[in-house]
Design a protein around this motif. Structure first.
Motif, short mmCIF file in Angstrom:
data_model
loop_
_atom_site.label_atom_id
_atom_site.label_comp_id
_atom_site.label_asym_id
_atom_site.label_seq_id
_atom_site.Cartn_x
_atom_site.Cartn_y
_atom_site.Cartn_z
N GLY A 1 39.86 50.25 5.42
CA GLY A 1 38.93 50.33 6.56
C GLY A 1 38.99 51.69 7.04
N LEU B 1 29.23 50.67 9.79
CA LEU B 1 30.67 51.05 9.99
C LEU B 1 31.36 50.00 10.75
N THR B 2 30.49 49.83 11.88
CA THR B 2 31.40 48.54 12.91
C THR B 2 31.23 47.23 12.16
N LEU C 1 31.10 37.54 15.90
CA LEU C 1 30.62 39.06 16.34
C LEU C 1 30.09 39.79 14.93
N ILE D 1 36.22 43.33 7.60
CA ILE D 1 37.61 43.50 7.09
C ILE D 1 38.63 42.67 7.87
N ILE E 1 26.23 53.66 12.13
CA ILE E 1 27.48 53.45 12.91
C ILE E 1 27.43 51.90 12.89
N LEU E 2 26.32 51.16 12.91
CA LEU E 2 26.42 49.69 12.88
C LEU E 2 27.23 49.25 11.57
N VAL F 1 36.04 54.58 7.48
CA VAL F 1 35.64 55.42 8.73
C VAL F 1 35.54 56.77 8.12
N ALA G 1 21.93 55.38 13.81
CA ALA G 1 22.36 54.07 14.50
C ALA G 1 22.68 53.04 13.46
N VAL H 1 26.42 41.25 14.53
CA VAL H 1 26.47 42.93 14.35
C VAL H 1 25.87 42.99 12.96
N ILE I 1 34.34 47.13 9.52
CA ILE I 1 35.48 47.18 10.15
C ILE I 1 36.01 45.87 10.59
N SER I 2 35.17 45.42 11.28
CA SER I 2 35.08 43.73 11.61
C SER I 2 35.21 42.89 11.03
#
Lengths: 237, 237
Positions: free
Chosen positions: B206, B169-170, B117, B176, B166-167, B210, B163, B121, B173-174
């Motif tokens: 992480g 950052l997502t 995932l 890491i 935001i992506l 954020v 957007a 992303v 985090i995923s």
């Protein structure tokens, strides 16, 4: 196209995306992980993703859009503030229940808590959400709240509202990642890297959640969908 | 406190957070994963987190804030549009190089690509970023771009800009999370759940990412830090 029609043309697909997220996360837990229970087993853990997506993403995302719905603009703002606060309280309760599901499951199987980045970001999200709800109640619903406090709180409330949605998305995507590594590479015989059906399905759930959150941000960013301030609402609320 | 001073009081900590992110991600790769190289080995992979955090988060986050800096408001907007586009191009190039690092490493060790995932992303983020850059160039920098196109593009450009952040950052985090599951549970003797020093450090990275992104969103949400439109800039730009 009138602003009201244009709003619904955007909001209805957003609502459908939210419902699809709920459907996908429930199907993932029930089809690949054995369904639901509240007995400290892995079936209790299955409530965690469902309740977090339902509360922190779908219900939260709809609750932030309450003031953007054109049919509410001619009605009293106080009524819709109560609807907003009520939906947010329900979203918060679902999230807290989702946390209880995972903590209870961990305690029952003596699995360590709060070590992953997902758990660190997730707990920050729920704490920030609870703080935001209490502050919102004190600032915008209690009649005794002083005017300067309201007007200073409003921009902070709007920024924190967006920040919580961003953190919710981040928590969900890292949570799905973590869950897939556990369930595929850790338990089943099919590694994540071979992209079995479960991986494709859960990755698609992640993409649906991303799409839902970005559409909510799209609706929020459109100035003409902001509730017009009427004269008797000139005090910040 | 004047708006200009208040801006710097917020922006300087934001800049420090960004530099801390860079420091942390570089130290993580060099101290726990053996440093950097470009030879198809794991040392080439180590460029991936560093280049993505540098390009997609820190440089991108600073580039979106260019128009919020009060000292630029009295200068020609076109100059700062060029600075914005230049910084964004550098951010995009760093991100693409970061993708090359991981694809090259995968190819060299015959590790499957694009199954997680995080990768889904992440690739959406970089494609959307490239699309946004080309569209921005066509709409806001080419003198031949028609006015209605510019004015319709502006709100879309602003929404897509947020957007992408935001992506990013997502994705970080995923990413890491994924990296820690591989390097701790997969390779070293210390499981992630025992929260060894590397896990604490990478989780903190992480949280820093954020915090940086949320502060950037905070600065963007403050209306009084928006560049005032002068009369000769009344055409959308």
């Amino acid at each position: 196209m009138s602003p009201s029609v244009f709003f619904w043309v955007t909001y209805v697909p957003c609502l459908c995306l939210g419902l699809l997220c709920l459907l996908f996360v429930s199907f993932w837990s029930s089809h690949w992980h054995g369904g639901f229970s509240w007995d400290g087993s892995a079936l209790q853990f299955n409530w965690h993703p469902v309740l977090m997506v339902a509360g922190l993403v779908v219900l939260y995302g709809n609750a932030v859009l309450v003031f953007r719905m054109p049919f509410t603009w001619k009605q009293k703002k106080n009524t819709w503030k109560l609807v907003h606060a009520g939906l947010m309280l329900l979203a918060l309760l679902l999230s807290v229940l989702g946390l209880c599901a995972v903590f209870d499951y961990h305690r029952s199987l003596q699995i360590p808590d709060m070590y992953s980045l997902h758990s660190w970001v997730g707990i920050c999200t729920v704490i920030m959400f609870a703080f935001q709800w209490v502050l919102g109640l004190a600032g915008f619903l209690l009649p005794c709240s002083p005017l300067p406090f309201r007007s200073n709180l409003k921009p902070v409330h709007i920024w924190m509202g967006k920040a919580i949605l961003i953190l919710s998305l981040t928590s969900c995507i890292s949570g799905i990642t973590e869950n897939l590594f556990f369930s595929l590479d850790g338990v089943s015989g099919e590694p994540y890297s071979s992209l079995p059906a479960e991986a494709k399905f859960a990755n698609s759930l992640g993409i649906l959640i991303v799409a839902f959150v970005l559409v909510v941000f799209g609706i929020l960013s459109k100035n003409s969908w902001q509730r017009p301030e009427s004269e008797n609402e000139s005090i910040p609320s």
